[in-house]
Design a protein around this motif. Structure first.
Motif, PDB file in Angstrom:
ATOM      1  N   ARG A 249       8.063 -10.119  20.518  1.00  0.00           N
ATOM      2  CA  ARG A 249       8.621  -8.590  20.544  1.00  0.00           C
ATOM      3  C   ARG A 249       7.553  -7.792  19.868  1.00  0.00           C
ATOM      4  N   ALA A 250       6.681  -8.411  18.588  1.00  0.00           N
ATOM      5  CA  ALA A 250       5.654  -7.677  18.179  1.00  0.00           C
ATOM      6  C   ALA A 250       4.341  -7.520  19.070  1.00  0.00           C
ATOM      7  N   ALA A 251       4.055  -8.621  19.933  1.00  0.00           N
ATOM      8  CA  ALA A 251       3.188  -8.593  20.706  1.00  0.00           C
ATOM      9  C   ALA A 251       3.241  -7.574  21.922  1.00  0.00           C
ATOM     10  N   GLU A 252       4.749  -7.084  22.181  1.00  0.00           N
ATOM     11  CA  GLU A 252       4.960  -6.172  23.091  1.00  0.00           C
ATOM     12  C   GLU A 252       4.812  -4.741  22.476  1.00  0.00           C
ATOM     13  N   MET A 253       5.127  -4.644  21.252  1.00  0.00           N
ATOM     14  CA  MET A 253       4.709  -3.324  20.400  1.00  0.00           C
ATOM     15  C   MET A 253       3.237  -3.088  20.365  1.00  0.00           C
ATOM     16  N   GLY A 254       2.442  -4.077  20.179  1.00  0.00           N
ATOM     17  CA  GLY A 254       0.932  -4.012  20.363  1.00  0.00           C
ATOM     18  C   GLY A 254       0.721  -3.515  21.671  1.00  0.00           C
ATOM     19  N   ARG A 255       0.940  -4.341  22.551  1.00  0.00           N
ATOM     20  CA  ARG A 255       0.795  -3.920  24.126  1.00  0.00           C
ATOM     21  C   ARG A 255       0.955  -2.389  24.389  1.00  0.00           C
ATOM     22  N   ASN A 256       2.096  -1.972  23.828  1.00  0.00           N
ATOM     23  CA  ASN A 256       2.688  -0.448  24.102  1.00  0.00           C
ATOM     24  C   ASN A 256       1.574   0.337  23.506  1.00  0.00           C
ATOM     25  N   GLY A 257       1.137   0.187  22.255  1.00  0.00           N
ATOM     26  CA  GLY A 257       0.179   1.030  21.544  1.00  0.00           C
ATOM     27  C   GLY A 257      -1.028   0.986  22.385  1.00  0.00           C
ATOM     28  N   ARG A 258      -1.547  -0.032  22.775  1.00  0.00           N
ATOM     29  CA  ARG A 258      -2.927   0.105  23.527  1.00  0.00           C
ATOM     30  C   ARG A 258      -2.800   0.773  24.598  1.00  0.00           C
ATOM     31  N   GLN A 259      -1.683   0.685  25.464  1.00  0.00           N
ATOM     32  CA  GLN A 259      -1.388   1.554  26.503  1.00  0.00           C
ATOM     33  C   GLN A 259      -1.423   2.909  26.478  1.00  0.00           C
ATOM     34  N   ALA A 260      -0.633   3.306  25.214  1.00  0.00           N
ATOM     35  CA  ALA A 260      -0.880   4.696  24.932  1.00  0.00           C
ATOM     36  C   ALA A 260      -2.181   5.148  24.542  1.00  0.00           C
ATOM     37  N   VAL A 261      -3.025   4.514  24.181  1.00  0.00           N
ATOM     38  CA  VAL A 261      -4.247   4.886  23.582  1.00  0.00           C
ATOM     39  C   VAL A 261      -5.073   5.111  24.839  1.00  0.00           C
ATOM     40  N   LEU A 262      -5.144   3.943  25.791  1.00  0.00           N
ATOM     41  CA  LEU A 262      -5.937   3.956  26.990  1.00  0.00           C
ATOM     42  C   LEU A 262      -5.408   4.805  28.005  1.00  0.00           C
ATOM     43  N   SER A 263      -4.050   5.459  28.074  1.00  0.00           N
ATOM     44  CA  SER A 263      -3.622   6.658  28.780  1.00  0.00           C
ATOM     45  C   SER A 263      -3.748   7.908  28.157  1.00  0.00           C
ATOM     46  N   CYS A 264      -3.650   8.178  27.102  1.00  0.00           N
ATOM     47  CA  CYS A 264      -3.853   9.573  26.572  1.00  0.00           C
ATOM     48  C   CYS A 264      -4.454   9.851  25.142  1.00  0.00           C
ATOM     49  N   LEU A 265      -4.099   8.960  24.355  1.00  0.00           N
ATOM     50  CA  LEU A 265      -4.673   8.798  22.578  1.00  0.00           C
ATOM     51  C   LEU A 265      -5.995   8.327  22.438  1.00  0.00           C
ATOM     52  N   ASN A 266      -6.994   8.966  23.191  1.00  0.00           N
ATOM     53  CA  ASN A 266      -8.426   8.314  23.040  1.00  0.00           C
ATOM     54  C   ASN A 266      -9.132   9.694  22.971  1.00  0.00           C
TER      55      ASN A 266
END
Length: 386
Positions: free
Chosen positions: A336-353
């Motif tokens: 579950r922690a790894a899933e949270m990490g993946r969610n964060g990276r995807q948010a950065v790649l899509s918009c928070l960059n």
């Protein structure tokens, strides 16, 4: 000739992520003639980095010298360059920026912090003088910055600078990728990046070892030796590590630490403070890009952020039981922690960059130069090419 741009700071480092690696580098890549005036801090720094010319100031020996000698040197260097756009990054530069403003140039004040609430955080300002210092700052802005434009690092700064342009401090993606696998759980390795101070939770982070003996804490960022002593009074060097005692840690070194291993969580357990309550910490975006789940204070804005992107857990930083339960959750639920990490990276790649924000910065500069050109034409002045 390309438009000449000069960024100025007497406080920050030549390696500052927002100023050098993000703003100046982006502008140089877009074709602007960019010079950065900044203290060298005694480092061996080349005269040009990524197309950005560096005009280095000597390191200040103390705060008074920074406010006097460095101010004068920075102003003289800036004035000699005769820039189209001056972009300054420190409130103490307000008087110099006022002197640099002419009818035919542009001056931008980059608001990095909520300086009014920051006054209460400064160790060199007595608490009873903080309201007076905040008033003096507001008065200086009202008096000196009437003809400036404002570049805002946080969305909520618009409340104080409604005409400002938000250029947010989002992550600067690189070619790095997180190592494979799940977070390290035994021992659970926790990471903190950025300035290591009590106001930013340093002592609370060190005390996590008392709540969960199965975790280890790694600090990466500038740490005053006295703060390091206090940390090591709480936890032993076998339990905590500090990379940055008495020195500035350059951004590439901080970034490398984020991708060094599969961290259990990235820390931001700040004590309650009006200065941090509404900020979106830059370290959030850096943790997220490296797929590190966040463990942060449950300030309303922070709780809303981690819930929106499902990238971490927000808890009361003063509630030992809640913090211990969060640590236990991360250690016993690595998937579950790894899933949270993946969610964060995807948010950065899509918009928070930074790519999105950098493009907005370039377009804003072009708009300001076009407006200046129109004013010059109306006044019958010669208009140089952009």
């Amino acid at each position: 000739m390309p438009a000449k741009v000069v960024h100025i700071s007497t406080v920050h480092s030549p390696h500052d992520p927002r100023i050098c690696h993000k703003q100046c580098r982006t502008l140089a890549q877009a074709g602007f003639d960019v010079t950065l005036i900044i203290p060298g801090e005694g480092e061996q720094v080349p005269q040009e980095v990524h197309g950005v010319k560096l005009e280095l100031l000597p390191p200040a020996q103390n705060r008074w010298q920074r406010l006097t000698k460095l101010q004068r040197l920075a102003f003289r260097k800036a004035r000699a360059l005769q820039a189209d756009i001056y972009h300054f990054h420190d409130p103490e530069l307000l008087p110099s920026a006022f002197r640099l403003k002419r009818r035919d140039n542009i001056v931008i004040y980059d608001v990095h912090e909520d300086y009014e609430t920051a006054m209460a955080q400064k160790p060199y300002i007595p608490r009873f003088l903080a309201p007076l210092a905040a008033w003096a700052y507001r008065a200086a802005v009202a008096l000196l910055a009437k003809n400036f434009h404002f570049c805002l690092a946080e969305k909520y700064y618009k409340e104080k600078f409604p005409a400002g342009r938000c250029i947010l401090n989002y992550a600067l993606p690189s070619q790095r990728v997180p190592p494979p696998g799940l977070p390290e759980t035994n021992p659970g390795r926790l990471l903190y990046i950025g300035n290591v101070t009590p106001e930013r939770g340093a002592l609370r982070h060190a005390a996590l070892l008392r709540l969960d003996s199965e975790v280890r804490v790694h600090f990466v960022g500038r740490c005053h030796p006295k703060t390091a002593e206090k940390i090591y009074q709480i936890a032993s060097p076998e339990q905590v590590s500090i990379n940055g005692i008495g020195r500035f840690v350059p951004w590439p070194e901080i970034e490398a630490s984020c991708f060094q291993r599969r961290w259990l969580a990235g820390l931001a357990l700040f004590p309650p403070s009006p200065h941090y309550m509404r900020k979106e910490l830059t370290k959030f975006f850096d943790y997220m890009y490296a797929e590190i789940p966040i463990l942060c204070s449950d300030f309303p804005a922070w709780r809303e952020f981690v819930q929106k992107y499902d990238c971490g857990i927000a808890v009361d930083p003063l509630d030992d039981r809640a913090v211990a339960e969060a640590l236990h959750f991360f250690r016993t639920n690595p998937a579950r922690a790894a899933e949270m990490g993946r969610n964060g990276r995807q948010a950065v790649l899509s918009c928070l960059n930074w790519q999105n924000q950098g493009a907005q910065l370039v377009e804003w500069y072009k708009e300001l130069l076009a407006q200046r050109g129109s004013l010059r034409q109306d006044a019958g002045m010669a208009v140089p090419p952009p």
